[in-house]
Design an enzyme around this catalytic site. Structure first.
Site, mmCIF file in Angstrom:
data_model
loop_
_atom_site.group_PDB
_atom_site.id
_atom_site.type_symbol
_atom_site.label_atom_id
_atom_site.label_comp_id
_atom_site.label_asym_id
_atom_site.label_seq_id
_atom_site.Cartn_x
_atom_site.Cartn_y
_atom_site.Cartn_z
ATOM 1 N N HIS A 35 -6.884 4.993 0.433
ATOM 2 C CA HIS A 35 -6.297 6.103 0.914
ATOM 3 C C HIS A 35 -5.350 6.108 1.947
ATOM 4 O O HIS A 35 -5.618 5.524 2.773
ATOM 5 C CB HIS A 35 -7.448 7.392 1.358
ATOM 6 C CG HIS A 35 -8.327 7.475 0.397
ATOM 7 N ND1 HIS A 35 -8.307 8.562 -0.747
ATOM 8 C CD2 HIS A 35 -9.699 7.378 -0.105
ATOM 9 C CE1 HIS A 35 -9.206 8.766 -1.505
ATOM 10 N NE2 HIS A 35 -10.125 7.865 -0.961
ATOM 11 N N CYS A 40 0.007 9.314 -0.742
ATOM 12 C CA CYS A 40 -1.163 9.595 -1.598
ATOM 13 C C CYS A 40 -0.571 10.177 -2.985
ATOM 14 O O CYS A 40 -0.657 9.588 -4.078
ATOM 15 C CB CYS A 40 -2.502 10.168 -1.136
ATOM 16 S SG CYS A 40 -4.069 10.107 -2.160
#
Length: 110
Positions: free
Chosen positions: A23, A35
């Site tokens: 992430h 992201c």
């Protein structure tokens, strides 16, 4: 944290799979542009291959969106395989462009 995207290649240099994990955490949940960008490019590529090449990649997802692996199926005819490769190379260029801007959040291995 960081998103890592690895493109695995065959002996002839063609891409046989890509794996995206991690992430970016470049912003609060729902506002993480790195992201969102990486997800849009990767899923857009998978969908483009499905629609334009009539080819479903072998997709594996887990970790609540923190892991995606896509493999090109074997035994595609040459024309379809070349089109799949072109779309995957386009994805690689897009991801490298993001990496240039957001190196602290995304790393590309090709």
């Amino acid at each position: 944290m960081m998103i890592t995207i690895t493109f695995d290649r065959n002996n002839d240099g063609t891409i046989h799979s890509f794996t995206m994990s991690g992430h970016a955490e470049s912003g609060p949940y729902g506002h993480d542009l790195v992201c969102a960008g990486a997800s849009a490019v990767s899923f857009g590529t998978v969908n483009a291959i499905a629609e334009l090449c009539q080819t479903e990649l072998h997709v594996e997802m887990k970790d609540d969106g923190g892991f995606l692996r896509c493999r090109v199926p074997e035994h595609l005819n040459d024309g379809i395989y070349e089109n799949v490769q072109l779309l995957l190379k386009g994805m690689l260029v897009s991801m490298k462009t993001m990496e240039e801007q957001y190196r602290q959040f995304i790393q590309i291995k090709s």
